[in-house]
Design an enzyme around this catalytic site. Structure first.
Site, PDB file in Angstrom:
ATOM      1  N   ASP A  41       0.336  -1.529  -0.378  1.00  0.00           N
ATOM      2  CA  ASP A  41       0.197  -0.541  -0.513  1.00  0.00           C
ATOM      3  C   ASP A  41       0.710   1.173  -0.213  1.00  0.00           C
ATOM      4  OD1 ASP A  41      -2.462  -1.703   0.349  1.00  0.00           O
ATOM      5  OD2 ASP A  41      -1.156  -2.509   2.367  1.00  0.00           O
ATOM      6  N   GLY A  81       1.161   2.995  -2.895  1.00  0.00           N
ATOM      7  CA  GLY A  81       0.932   4.054  -3.501  1.00  0.00           C
ATOM      8  C   GLY A  81       1.971   3.743  -5.161  1.00  0.00           C
ATOM      9  N   LYS A  82       2.384   2.441  -4.984  1.00  0.00           N
ATOM     10  CA  LYS A  82       2.462   1.721  -6.382  1.00  0.00           C
ATOM     11  C   LYS A  82       1.677   1.661  -7.792  1.00  0.00           C
ATOM     12  CE  LYS A  82       2.671  -2.215  -4.482  1.00  0.00           C
ATOM     13  NZ  LYS A  82       2.981  -2.336  -3.212  1.00  0.00           N
ATOM     14  N   LYS A 121      -0.176   4.215  -7.778  1.00  0.00           N
ATOM     15  CA  LYS A 121       0.466   6.360  -8.224  1.00  0.00           C
ATOM     16  C   LYS A 121       1.416   6.648  -9.409  1.00  0.00           C
ATOM     17  CE  LYS A 121       0.076  10.781  -7.042  1.00  0.00           C
ATOM     18  NZ  LYS A 121       0.545  11.903  -5.811  1.00  0.00           N
ATOM     19  N   HIS A 145      -4.526  -1.352  -5.757  1.00  0.00           N
ATOM     20  CA  HIS A 145      -4.460   0.203  -6.246  1.00  0.00           C
ATOM     21  C   HIS A 145      -4.810   0.744  -6.461  1.00  0.00           C
ATOM     22  CE1 HIS A 145      -0.004  -2.555  -8.303  1.00  0.00           C
ATOM     23  NE2 HIS A 145      -0.191  -2.812  -6.366  1.00  0.00           N
ATOM     24  N   PRO A 184      -8.587  -1.648   8.793  1.00  0.00           N
ATOM     25  CA  PRO A 184      -8.034  -0.765   9.405  1.00  0.00           C
ATOM     26  C   PRO A 184      -5.981  -1.042   9.504  1.00  0.00           C
ATOM     27  CG  PRO A 184      -8.571  -1.156  11.075  1.00  0.00           C
ATOM     28  CD  PRO A 184      -9.545  -1.875  10.360  1.00  0.00           C
ATOM     29  N   THR A 191      -5.988 -11.731   2.809  1.00  0.00           N
ATOM     30  CA  THR A 191      -7.176 -11.562   2.518  1.00  0.00           C
ATOM     31  C   THR A 191      -8.024 -12.232   2.225  1.00  0.00           C
ATOM     32  OG1 THR A 191      -5.961 -11.221   0.302  1.00  0.00           O
ATOM     33  CG2 THR A 191      -5.008  -9.008   1.184  1.00  0.00           C
TER      34      THR A 191
HETATM   35  P1  IMP Z   1      -2.484 -13.250   1.024  1.00  0.00           P
HETATM   36  O1  IMP Z   1      -1.724 -12.587   0.331  1.00  0.00           O
HETATM   37  O2  IMP Z   1      -3.949 -13.128   1.204  1.00  0.00           O
HETATM   38  O3  IMP Z   1      -2.250 -14.532   1.333  1.00  0.00           O
HETATM   39  O4  IMP Z   1      -2.159 -12.187   2.435  1.00  0.00           O
HETATM   40  C1  IMP Z   1      -0.879 -12.262   3.465  1.00  0.00           C
HETATM   41  C2  IMP Z   1      -0.311 -11.111   3.858  1.00  0.00           C
HETATM   42  O5  IMP Z   1      -0.290 -10.373   3.076  1.00  0.00           O
HETATM   43  C3  IMP Z   1      -1.215 -10.595   4.848  1.00  0.00           C
HETATM   44  O6  IMP Z   1      -0.846 -10.034   6.251  1.00  0.00           O
HETATM   45  C4  IMP Z   1      -1.792 -10.035   3.700  1.00  0.00           C
HETATM   46  O7  IMP Z   1      -3.369  -9.038   4.700  1.00  0.00           O
HETATM   47  C5  IMP Z   1      -0.627  -9.151   3.030  1.00  0.00           C
HETATM   48  N1  IMP Z   1      -0.776  -8.386   1.860  1.00  0.00           N
HETATM   49  C6  IMP Z   1      -1.304  -9.353   0.544  1.00  0.00           C
HETATM   50  N2  IMP Z   1      -1.413  -7.923  -0.140  1.00  0.00           N
HETATM   51  C7  IMP Z   1      -1.500  -6.756   0.417  1.00  0.00           C
HETATM   52  C8  IMP Z   1      -1.451  -5.501  -0.736  1.00  0.00           C
HETATM   53  O8  IMP Z   1      -2.082  -5.170  -1.670  1.00  0.00           O
HETATM   54  N3  IMP Z   1      -0.865  -5.118   0.643  1.00  0.00           N
HETATM   55  C9  IMP Z   1      -0.678  -4.856   1.633  1.00  0.00           C
HETATM   56  N4  IMP Z   1      -0.954  -5.992   2.593  1.00  0.00           N
HETATM   57  C10 IMP Z   1      -0.938  -7.008   1.350  1.00  0.00           C
END
Ligand code: IMP
Length: 468
Positions: A37, A39-40, A42, A65, A347, A155
């Site tokens: 997160d 800001g890639k 952007k 994104h 959050p 997620t």
């Molecule tokens: P997964 O990719 O759904 O298996 O999640 C594994 C971990 O990566 C968790 O802590 C998610 O919150 C985190 N995560 C996965 N993709 C992102 C992202 O694009 N931004 C921030 N955290 C991410």
């Protein structure tokens, strides 16, 4: 501290290390340096015009994104942010995992807002996120919670189980299979009963830990084949050998922008394991996830926030947590920075900028330039802190080690900086930034010994200062 480089204010234009690659055949990779997160989206949106093609190389609908164009916010999960530039091919490479229902929703959402998706190309080798992957993702997280292990905090988009099937091979389905209903029917006939048995066994093991209203998934090979036919009918025209496409494009001297998803500290090999995602998120994943040779990556732009955030489980050494003052500060930053997951709405955890972790990421990715994001979010504080070292309980210095157990033993050591007051979101040149903000930026650049190419001071396309 690493040797000091020249300060931003005094650098010449030639030092901006995000040289357009048009016509060179060399690729530029854009990667996140923290826990996602940053800001890639952007940055990809900003430099896409200087490239011929944008290609995503990892992850799936777990990524989020968000890009603001003319005051309108676009949240992209699977489709590269380059799609917002009409006519530019947007490739979803072989290293990704694609949930067809998700990508269709995204295509329809973009089309409804007038965005042309005809440039989309989906790798026939990308793996399909099937319903059992999402079910398994949820049950595995519940299992960790039941056994008192901190859940990964995924997620729940089925990412880990889909990548696991990719590696298992026999029970995996690829996008190219959608084009071969005969092959697909055989795969579904073999895989469906096996997945049904696995999900049943997992649910049985969880027993009373499952909610009373948990609906046991029921998979039918016939129903799935019909659903796959819908995917094929709508997505078939986008599915192709993107590796060949990219190699041909490179031979023709086209410039390719490689869009990383998630971020370095979530990399399955190099992140804060096991609290990571399941793909190669760093620049090291770009060649494997697109099929482009290693030497074709000419520049790596690392994107970092001016502070730290993390969503999901796992240690974060600079987290603002544990006392009311820190938690109030985290809340202020969270609100001002809109720090709620683009994908799940959760959050985000907030902390001071951790340069020990970012320096690790800069080195691992081989960054040639940096983009410092969300600087405006930090305005209005008397003082700010940056973590510049880790210490063990006996006071001895510790390095960054990408392992959750090791990181939980470190204490962050900080350097304090004066804050700045007033709204900086309208500033358009480095020299107009408050002195304290420039000092904060100069320190980051010197510590990381890598030039900062861009500074973002708001979500809009125009709120990006190019460092000359
Ligand atoms: P997964 O990719 O759904 O298996 O999640 C594994 C971990 O990566 C968790 O802590 C998610 O919150 C985190 N995560 C996965 N993709 C992102 C992202 O694009 N931004 C921030 N955290 C991410």
């Amino acid at each position: 501290m690493p040797a000091a480089s020249s300060s931003i204010a005094s650098r010449s234009p030639a030092a901006a290390h995000h040289t357009p690659r048009a016509g060179t055949g060399l690729a530029t990779a854009v990667v996140g340096l923290q826990w996602g997160d940053e800001g890639k989206g952007k940055i990809v949106d900003a430099i896409a015009p200087k490239h011929d093609i944008v290609a995503r190389y990892n992850g799936g609908a777990n990524a989020g994104h968000s890009v603001v164009v003319a005051g309108e916010r676009f949240a992209l999960h699977l489709i590269p942010a380059g799609i917002l530039h009409k006519g530019k091919p947007a490739v979803v490479g072989c290293g990704t995992v694609i949930d067809p229902d998700w990508i269709l929703k995204e295509i329809d959402g973009l089309a409804a807002r007038g965005v042309d998706c005809s440039g989309l190309l989906l790798s026939d080798r990308a793996h399909v996120v099937m319903p059992w992957h999402k079910d398994e993702d949820e049950l595995r997280e519940r299992w960790l919670a039941k056994t008192s292990v901190e859940p990964i905090g995924t997620t729940k988009r089925g990412i880990g189980p889909c990548y696991a099937d990719k590696v298992q091979r026999g029970t995996a389905i690829r996008m190219g299979d959608l084009l071969r209903p005969d092959v697909l029917a055989g795969k579904l006939a073999s895989t469906v009963p096996f997945k049904q048995a696995i999900i049943g066994a997992m649910a049985a093991a969880l027993g009373p830990a499952l909610p009373a209203d948990y609906a046991m998934p029921q998979y039918s090979a016939q129903a799935l084949a019909e659903h796959c036919a819908i995917w094929q009918a709508r997505l078939g025209k986008y599915i192709t050998d993107t590796t060949q496409f990219l190699l041909d494009a490179q031979d023709a001297g086209k410039s390719i922008l490689l869009e990383g998803a998630n971020a370095t500290l979530l990399d399955v090999d190099h992140g804060t394991y096991p609290y990571v995602t399941s793909s190669s998120t760093s620049s090291l994943g770009a060649p494997a996830g697109t099929g482009l040779p290693l030497a074709s990556v000419g520049a790596v732009l690392g994107v970092m926030k001016s502070y730290s955030t993390r969503v999901g489980g796992g240690v974060m050494p600079t987290e603002l947590i544990g006392n009311p003052a820190d938690e109030a500060l985290a809340q202020t930053i969270r609100t001002r920075g809109r720090e709620f997951g683009t994908t799940t709405g959760r959050p985000r955890r907030v902390g001071w900028l951790d340069l020990v972790a970012v320096r690790y990421s800069v080195r691992l990715n081989g960054c040639t330039g940096l983009c410092l994001m969300l600087l405006d979010v930090l305005e209005g504080h008397q003082s700010l802190r940056i973590c510049t070292g880790y210490r063990a309980s006996d006071g001895s210095p510790l390095p960054f080690v990408p392992d959750a157990n090791w990181l939980s033993a470190v204490t962050a050591e900080y350097q304090d900086f004066a804050g700045w007051q007033g709204d900086i979101s309208g500033v358009r040149s480095m020299s107009d930034l408050p002195t304290a903000a420039r000092r904060y930026i100069d320190f980051i650049e010197e510590y990381l010994a890598t030039p900062i190419s861009m500074v973002s001071i708001g979500p809009g396309r125009e709120q990006l200062i190019e460092v000359k």
